[in-house]
Design an enzyme around this catalytic site. Structure first.
Site, PDB file in Angstrom:
ATOM      1  N   SER A  13       0.816  -1.216   0.000  1.00  0.00           N
ATOM      2  CA  SER A  13       0.000   0.000   0.000  1.00  0.00           C
ATOM      3  C   SER A  13       0.852   1.269   0.000  1.00  0.00           C
ATOM      4  CB  SER A  13      -0.928   0.019   1.218  1.00  0.00           C
ATOM      5  OG  SER A  13      -1.671   1.224   1.250  1.00  0.00           O
ATOM      6  N   LYS A  64     -13.646  -4.362   3.324  1.00  0.00           N
ATOM      7  CA  LYS A  64     -14.584  -3.266   3.058  1.00  0.00           C
ATOM      8  C   LYS A  64     -16.023  -3.596   3.443  1.00  0.00           C
ATOM      9  CE  LYS A  64     -11.813  -0.942  -0.432  1.00  0.00           C
ATOM     10  NZ  LYS A  64     -11.786  -0.290  -1.767  1.00  0.00           N
ATOM     11  N   ASP A 101     -14.170   5.970  -1.597  1.00  0.00           N
ATOM     12  CA  ASP A 101     -13.877   5.515  -2.958  1.00  0.00           C
ATOM     13  C   ASP A 101     -14.826   6.162  -3.957  1.00  0.00           C
ATOM     14  OD1 ASP A 101     -11.730   3.807  -2.407  1.00  0.00           O
ATOM     15  OD2 ASP A 101     -13.039   2.092  -2.020  1.00  0.00           O
TER      16      ASP A 101
END
Length: 268
Positions: A13, A64, A101
């Site tokens: 990441s 998520k 997002d």
């Protein structure tokens, strides 16, 4: 104060690069952001063990959906999409789930000159596709067509589209090369899945490829050769992080400092 990105795997990441650069540019001394590997089953206990020095968490795959379950409050967009990439620690010790997002996708497309769309094509029907459908709805799409390898996955997206008020159609993966009939194509599939597609790009179609490593993907390279506008996963990474930064810290994100740090990290 602390924040982190959680997922499995998560060592790749670039979120720590973004957030820590933001802290430095905003003068937030004493703030730190790290990457922590965490599986779905471990998330509830991990979150429950955090103290008041933790401002927030960024969630990547596969967390998520389970992220919603550990939150006391859920934003309307996260509820509609059924996924959260952000957990914000509240003053009473509870956690609020959000999804940056979706606005991140919208912002990235607007930076590419897209203010409104009619038709959107989505490649893939997984978690990122949920955000893509929501982004299409926020840009006023009249229709969304999803190309996927499994018909059941498309059916799982229908409640999301219904909640957002956008008509959704589905097609099998062999028809994915027809995607350029849309105004915007959003590819949400994992690395390698779309490499074989031979898309006859139209000049006005914009490709948003949510991947950024490797870059360009074969799909993005074909669109570039055709002269089409491209939005990359790095654009999404930056824009979704800006929203998280502001929710975690309560101050405006230093956009150019964070953009520059991301650009420098990709050059290494």
């Amino acid at each position: 104060m602390h924040a982190a990105v959680l997922g499995k795997p998560v060592s790749h990441s670039l979120s720590p690069v973004l957030h820590n650069a933001g802290y430095a540019a905003a003068g937030l001394t004493g703030w730190s952001y790290t990457a922590i590997e965490c599986a779905e089953a471990d998330l509830p206990a991990f979150v429950a063990g955090l103290d008041a020095e933790w401002a927030g968490l960024s969630l990547t795959m596969p967390l998520k959906e389970v992220g919603l379950a550990v939150a006391t409050a859920v934003s309307p967009i996260a509820a509609a999409v059924g996924a959260a990439n952000t957990l914000v620690h509240q003053s009473d010790g509870s956690w609020r789930a959000d999804n940056t997002d979706v606005p991140g996708m919208v912002a990235a497309l607007r930076e590419a000159g897209i203010s409104a769309v009619s038709r959107v094509a989505v490649l893939g029907a997984g978690g990122t596709a949920r955000a893509a459908v929501a982004a299409a709805a926020q840009l006023g799409a009249d229709s969304v067509i999803v190309y996927a390898r499994r018909a059941e996955a498309i059916d799982e997206l229908r409640p999301v589209a219904d909640a957002l008020g956008v008509p959704l159609a589905g097609a099998g993966w062999p028809a994915a090369e027809e995607c350029a009939r849309a105004d915007v194509v959003i590819s949400t599939v994992p690395k390698g899945v779309a490499d074989h597609l031979q898309v006859p790009w139209r000049a006005k179609t914009v490709l948003f490829d949510a991947l950024y490593d490797p870059w360009p993907t074969p799909l993005a390279a074909s669109a570039q050769r055709a002269g089409n506008r491209i939005v990359s996963g790095l654009d999404l990474l930056l824009n979704q992080a800006l929203g998280q930064f502001e929710q975690f810290t309560g101050v405006a994100a230093p956009v150019e400092a964070m953009r520059g740090a991301l650009r420098d990290a990709r050059r290494r």
